[in-house]
Scaffold this motif. Sequence first.
Motif, PDB file in Angstrom:
ATOM      1  N   ARG A  71      -1.183 -10.627   7.947  1.00  7.80           N
ATOM      2  CA  ARG A  71      -0.176 -10.200   8.901  1.00  7.80           C
ATOM      3  C   ARG A  71       0.924  -9.294   8.343  1.00  7.80           C
ATOM      4  N   GLY A  72       0.888  -9.007   7.061  1.00  6.62           N
ATOM      5  CA  GLY A  72       1.851  -8.049   6.549  1.00  6.62           C
ATOM      6  C   GLY A  72       1.507  -6.662   7.051  1.00  6.62           C
ATOM      7  N   GLN A  73       2.508  -5.885   7.411  1.00  7.92           N
ATOM      8  CA  GLN A  73       2.252  -4.569   7.956  1.00  7.92           C
ATOM      9  C   GLN A  73       3.189  -3.565   7.297  1.00  7.92           C
ATOM     10  N   TYR A  74       2.627  -2.433   6.877  1.00  8.73           N
ATOM     11  CA  TYR A  74       3.377  -1.437   6.129  1.00  8.73           C
ATOM     12  C   TYR A  74       3.224  -0.089   6.802  1.00  8.73           C
ATOM     13  N   PHE A  75       4.234   0.764   6.585  1.00 11.12           N
ATOM     14  CA  PHE A  75       4.306   2.023   7.307  1.00 11.12           C
ATOM     15  C   PHE A  75       4.348   3.228   6.382  1.00 11.12           C
ATOM     16  N   GLY A  76       3.795   4.330   6.876  1.00  6.71           N
ATOM     17  CA  GLY A  76       3.945   5.604   6.211  1.00  6.71           C
ATOM     18  C   GLY A  76       5.326   6.183   6.478  1.00  6.71           C
ATOM     19  N   ALA A 116       0.841  -1.181   0.000  1.00  9.41           N
ATOM     20  CA  ALA A 116       0.000   0.000   0.000  1.00  9.41           C
ATOM     21  C   ALA A 116       0.877   1.233   0.000  1.00  9.41           C
ATOM     22  N   VAL A 117       0.364   2.291  -0.630  1.00 14.43           N
ATOM     23  CA  VAL A 117       1.068   3.568  -0.588  1.00 14.43           C
ATOM     24  C   VAL A 117       0.427   4.394   0.514  1.00 14.43           C
ATOM     25  N   ILE A 118       1.221   4.773   1.474  1.00 10.80           N
ATOM     26  CA  ILE A 118       0.732   5.486   2.651  1.00 10.80           C
ATOM     27  C   ILE A 118       1.406   6.854   2.700  1.00 10.80           C
ATOM     28  N   ILE A 161      -2.196  14.952  12.848  1.00 10.10           N
ATOM     29  CA  ILE A 161      -1.447  14.292  11.787  1.00 10.10           C
ATOM     30  C   ILE A 161      -2.417  13.473  10.946  1.00 10.10           C
ATOM     31  N   GLN A 162      -2.300  13.609   9.649  1.00  9.91           N
ATOM     32  CA  GLN A 162      -3.206  12.891   8.747  1.00  9.91           C
ATOM     33  C   GLN A 162      -2.493  11.718   8.088  1.00  9.91           C
ATOM     34  N   CYS A 163      -3.229  10.654   7.885  1.00  9.24           N
ATOM     35  CA  CYS A 163      -2.709   9.466   7.218  1.00  9.24           C
ATOM     36  C   CYS A 163      -3.682   9.064   6.113  1.00  9.24           C
ATOM     37  N   GLN A 164      -3.175   8.955   4.889  1.00  9.65           N
ATOM     38  CA  GLN A 164      -3.991   8.592   3.732  1.00  9.65           C
ATOM     39  C   GLN A 164      -3.402   7.345   3.084  1.00  9.65           C
ATOM     40  N   VAL A 165      -4.248   6.364   2.802  1.00 12.63           N
ATOM     41  CA  VAL A 165      -3.825   5.123   2.156  1.00 12.63           C
ATOM     42  C   VAL A 165      -4.477   5.047   0.788  1.00 12.63           C
ATOM     43  N   ASP A 166      -3.750   4.451  -0.163  1.00 14.24           N
ATOM     44  CA  ASP A 166      -4.275   4.437  -1.536  1.00 14.24           C
ATOM     45  C   ASP A 166      -5.254   3.297  -1.794  1.00 14.24           C
ATOM     46  N   SER A 167      -5.569   2.508  -0.772  1.00 12.91           N
ATOM     47  CA  SER A 167      -6.547   1.438  -0.925  1.00 12.91           C
ATOM     48  C   SER A 167      -7.264   1.247   0.406  1.00 12.91           C
ATOM     49  N   GLN A 168      -8.401   0.581   0.351  1.00 12.69           N
ATOM     50  CA  GLN A 168      -9.153   0.352   1.586  1.00 12.69           C
ATOM     51  C   GLN A 168      -8.462  -0.709   2.432  1.00 12.69           C
ATOM     52  N   VAL A 169      -8.261  -0.407   3.679  1.00 16.09           N
ATOM     53  CA  VAL A 169      -7.600  -1.340   4.586  1.00 16.09           C
ATOM     54  C   VAL A 169      -8.424  -1.470   5.851  1.00 16.09           C
ATOM     55  N   THR A 170      -8.433  -2.661   6.389  1.00 23.97           N
ATOM     56  CA  THR A 170      -9.186  -2.882   7.612  1.00 23.97           C
ATOM     57  C   THR A 170      -8.427  -2.403   8.834  1.00 23.97           C
ATOM     58  N   MET A 171      -7.154  -2.817   8.901  1.00 28.13           N
ATOM     59  CA  MET A 171      -6.370  -2.551  10.099  1.00 28.13           C
ATOM     60  C   MET A 171      -5.462  -1.349   9.862  1.00 28.13           C
ATOM     61  N   MET A 172      -5.584  -0.351  10.743  1.00 31.19           N
ATOM     62  CA  MET A 172      -4.730   0.822  10.669  1.00 31.19           C
ATOM     63  C   MET A 172      -4.241   1.133  12.089  1.00 31.19           C
ATOM     64  N   PHE A 173      -2.966   1.460  12.195  1.00 22.65           N
ATOM     65  CA  PHE A 173      -2.353   1.676  13.509  1.00 22.65           C
ATOM     66  C   PHE A 173      -1.581   2.990  13.539  1.00 22.65           C
ATOM     67  N   CYS A 214       2.028   6.177  10.840  1.00 16.94           N
ATOM     68  CA  CYS A 214       0.793   5.482  10.522  1.00 16.94           C
ATOM     69  C   CYS A 214       1.171   4.144   9.884  1.00 16.94           C
ATOM     70  N   SER A 215       0.424   3.114  10.174  1.00 16.21           N
ATOM     71  CA  SER A 215       0.728   1.793   9.642  1.00 16.21           C
ATOM     72  C   SER A 215      -0.566   1.072   9.289  1.00 16.21           C
ATOM     73  N   VAL A 216      -0.498   0.232   8.250  1.00 13.55           N
ATOM     74  CA  VAL A 216      -1.666  -0.563   7.878  1.00 13.55           C
ATOM     75  C   VAL A 216      -1.254  -2.020   7.766  1.00 13.55           C
ATOM     76  N   ALA A 217      -2.215  -2.888   7.990  1.00 14.40           N
ATOM     77  CA  ALA A 217      -1.986  -4.320   7.828  1.00 14.40           C
ATOM     78  C   ALA A 217      -2.719  -4.790   6.585  1.00 14.40           C
ATOM     79  N   LEU A 218      -2.013  -5.519   5.749  1.00 13.46           N
ATOM     80  CA  LEU A 218      -2.572  -6.017   4.495  1.00 13.46           C
ATOM     81  C   LEU A 218      -2.500  -7.531   4.457  1.00 13.46           C
ATOM     82  N   ARG A 219      -3.317  -8.089   3.616  1.00  7.97           N
ATOM     83  CA  ARG A 219      -3.239  -9.532   3.427  1.00  7.97           C
ATOM     84  C   ARG A 219      -2.034  -9.870   2.575  1.00  7.97           C
ATOM     85  N   VAL A 220      -1.310 -10.866   2.995  1.00  4.33           N
ATOM     86  CA  VAL A 220      -0.154 -11.309   2.215  1.00  4.33           C
ATOM     87  C   VAL A 220      -0.258 -12.809   2.012  1.00  4.33           C
TER      88      VAL A 220
END
Lengths: 112, 119
Positions: free
Chosen positions: B106-111, B2-4, B21-33, B93-99
């Motif tokens: 459990r994959g997790q990506y960061f801004g 994901a692009v954060i 602080i604002q966090c924008q993700v380029d796709s819909q994600v369920t988990m955001m931290f 900001c971080s999101v969890a994506l399906r991998v």
Amino acid sequence: DQQVKQNSPSLSVQEGRISILNCDYTNSMFDYFLWYKKYPAEGPTFLISISSIKDKNEDGRFTVFLNKSAKHLSLHIVPSQPGDSAVYFCAARGWYGQNFVFGPGTRLSVLP
Amino acid sequence: SAVISQKPSRDICQRGTSLTIQCQVDSQVTMMFWYRQQPGQSLTLIATANQGSEATYESGFVIDKFPISRPNLTFSTLTVSNMSPEDSSIYLCSVALRVGTGGDWRGQYFGPGTRLTVT
């Protein structure tokens, strides 16, 4: 109490050689582990993961080894390149949680 | 992946003020931290931002100090309220994506993070 430990705050390696970064954990409920790389002024970047049902996972130059009995994992980078110079974080999570516990990081410097 | 993106990338604020602080993700994600990385420290989870309900805070963090909004599946804000110099940190900001083919999320990506300095 630090559940994920990276006891080497820094590591220097010659270009072309192997880099070995170590991580120890204390919580036996952890069953999934990740390695992240972080450059200055950027967010962490996911590198490689391993589940507790495996003892090794390989992706290109990166290999992660897991020793469950010792509660230890390591990241091997072969061959090391100057662009690998960054801070590397080990992270772990258990089946019960949605998020990860991070180690303090190891700063890797790959010397040309 | 994901692009954060995060705004602002950095700020210098006075004691007693608040910063959102604002966090924008380029796709819909369920988990955001939301995480914090204080100088010389590792990443520490502040809270899980839940869409449509109140955020879930970790021990040591409270809603009055770190209010979080999550109006939809692509956006979240973190406010650092009544700031003090101890709040100087990088906020991520971080999101969890399906991998994987099994759909393991459990994959997790960061801004890129927001570097906050409180004077």
